[in-house]
Design an enzyme around this catalytic site. Structure first.
Site, PDB file in Angstrom:
ATOM      1  N   ARG A 234       0.842  -1.186   0.000  1.00 17.96           N
ATOM      2  CA  ARG A 234       0.000   0.000   0.000  1.00 17.96           C
ATOM      3  C   ARG A 234       0.883   1.244   0.000  1.00 17.96           C
ATOM      4  NH1 ARG A 234      -3.356  -2.629  -1.729  1.00 17.96           N
ATOM      5  NH2 ARG A 234      -5.492  -3.001  -1.033  1.00 17.96           N
ATOM      6  N   ASP A 258       5.074  -0.502  -6.675  1.00 19.57           N
ATOM      7  CA  ASP A 258       3.869  -0.866  -7.428  1.00 19.57           C
ATOM      8  C   ASP A 258       2.660  -0.107  -6.896  1.00 19.57           C
ATOM      9  OD1 ASP A 258       2.622  -2.549  -9.490  1.00 19.57           O
ATOM     10  OD2 ASP A 258       1.557  -3.469  -7.816  1.00 19.57           O
ATOM     11  N   GLU A 263      -2.008   7.281  -5.659  1.00 16.40           N
ATOM     12  CA  GLU A 263      -2.172   6.588  -6.935  1.00 16.40           C
ATOM     13  C   GLU A 263      -3.580   6.667  -7.510  1.00 16.40           C
ATOM     14  OE1 GLU A 263      -3.059   1.979  -5.940  1.00 16.40           O
ATOM     15  OE2 GLU A 263      -1.058   2.651  -5.432  1.00 16.40           O
ATOM     16  N   HIS A 295       0.295  -0.472  -9.930  1.00 19.10           N
ATOM     17  CA  HIS A 295      -0.455  -1.388  -9.073  1.00 19.10           C
ATOM     18  C   HIS A 295      -0.935  -2.610  -9.858  1.00 19.10           C
ATOM     19  CE1 HIS A 295      -2.464  -1.162  -4.892  1.00 19.10           C
ATOM     20  NE2 HIS A 295      -2.257  -2.421  -5.228  1.00 19.10           N
TER      21      HIS A 295
END
Length: 330
Positions: A234, A258, A263, A295
């Site tokens: 996260r 990622d 985001e 992600h």
């Protein structure tokens, strides 16, 4: 039985339709997220599922309860965008998919780490500018000579530990809960030791009040080996401004990300203008010792199939009064 699935990506359609046919269930597929403006579409259905990216407010749970719905199946691991207490207040049982393919995310984390460990970004950037030279600055290390520090030893952290261990690396693990099954692969330790001794630090913990910004200026100051930081979990686990400062100073030698704290503003969207991108992202993505993916660590055929089938099976089970081991707000 009639169920509704929110925030369905087109590539998920066939998996949902196959599940519906196999289980003799009528399914309505929506592209829209579940929120105050779309919750009315759930009226008349027996069950509900959502991708779980957009935060869900108390008003949504209230409406679901009024429609007679008693569950919400989230088709991913994370449930930090759910208000668990509010859902419980209105009798809504939230389920997640705790383990749809831990290897998918673990492998992506190791991929990021190897890319950074072997200085691929630096070489790639140089070659694009006609420089095919190498020198001491880009001298790499081999993974079996590295110490890996894992923060979080759940399904994904455990899979990550096994991969690094099989490559010959020493693996340290910090997790408040002991798992004897990981003993062949890890050495349990405290958080400060992770920061002090690791060549690669990889995050695999939920986003909780206790883990928010676990990577910050204070924890970075404890890092003695200029580690590579990997975050497949996260974005909120990392203080982005502190990370950027550490990358500039060399306190952290590289970062594989990622996920980012902000985001939701641009990940998963097409044709995003450069002017609409956050400044911290633009700064990070232009560093040749940083690798960012949007992600997608989970994004394998097996993981997509499993996330849908597990979530919808839980939904059906709760509707039929059988419960589920994946309820996160008991």
């Amino acid at each position: 039985m009639k169920v509704i699935c929110y925030a369905v990506a087109p590539l998920e359609d066939s998996y949902i339709k196959n599940w519906a046919k196999k289980n003799d269930v009528e399914v309505k597929i929506l592209r829209e997220d579940l929120n105050e403006k779309t919750v009315h579409l759930a009226e008349g259905f027996d069950g509900i599922s959502s991708e779980g990216i957009e935060p869900v407010t108390e008003e949504v749970y209230d409406q679901l309860a009024k429609f007679g719905l008693k569950q919400l199946a989230v088709r991913q691991v994370g449930f930090d965008n759910q208000d668990l207490e509010a859902a419980k207040k209105y009798g809504i049982k939230i389920t997640n998919v705790a383990s749809y393919s831990p290897r998918a995310i673990a492998e992506m984390g190791v991929t990021h780490a190897m890319y950074l460990l072997r200085q691929v970004g630096i070489y790639y950037n140089r070659m694009n500018h006609g420089n095919f030279n190498f020198e001491e600055r880009t001298l790499s290390r081999e993974i079996f000579n590295c110490t890996i520090g894992l923060i979080g030893g759940g399904h994904i952290g455990g899979a990550t530990a096994q991969i690094y261990s099989s490559l010959g690396a020493k693996v340290l693990l910090f997790d408040p809960y002991y798992d004897a099954a990981l003993e062949p692969f890890v050495e349990y330790t405290d958080l400060d030791t992770i920061f002090k001794k690791s060549d690669i630090i990889s995050l695999h913990t939920p986003l909780l009040p206790s883990t928010t910004n676990i990577i910050n200026s204070e924890s970075i100051s404890k890092m003695e080996k200029q580690p590579i930081l990997i975050n497949m979990a996260r974005g909120g686990l990392v203080d982005t401004s502190a990370l950027i400062d550490a990358l500039k100073s060399g306190k952290i030698s590289g970062a594989g990300l990622d996920t980012l704290a902000n985001e939701a503003e641009f990940f998963g969207k097409e044709h995003v203008k450069e002017s609409d991108l956050p400044d911290d992202y633009k700064e990070l993505v232009n560093m040749d010792n940083v690798l960012i993916t949007p992600h997608v660590a989970f994004f394998t055929k097996l993981a997509v199939k499993n996330s849908i089938e597990i979530a919808l099976n839980d939904m059906k089970s709760i509707i039929n009064g059988k419960g589920s081991k994946n309820i996160v707000n008991l």
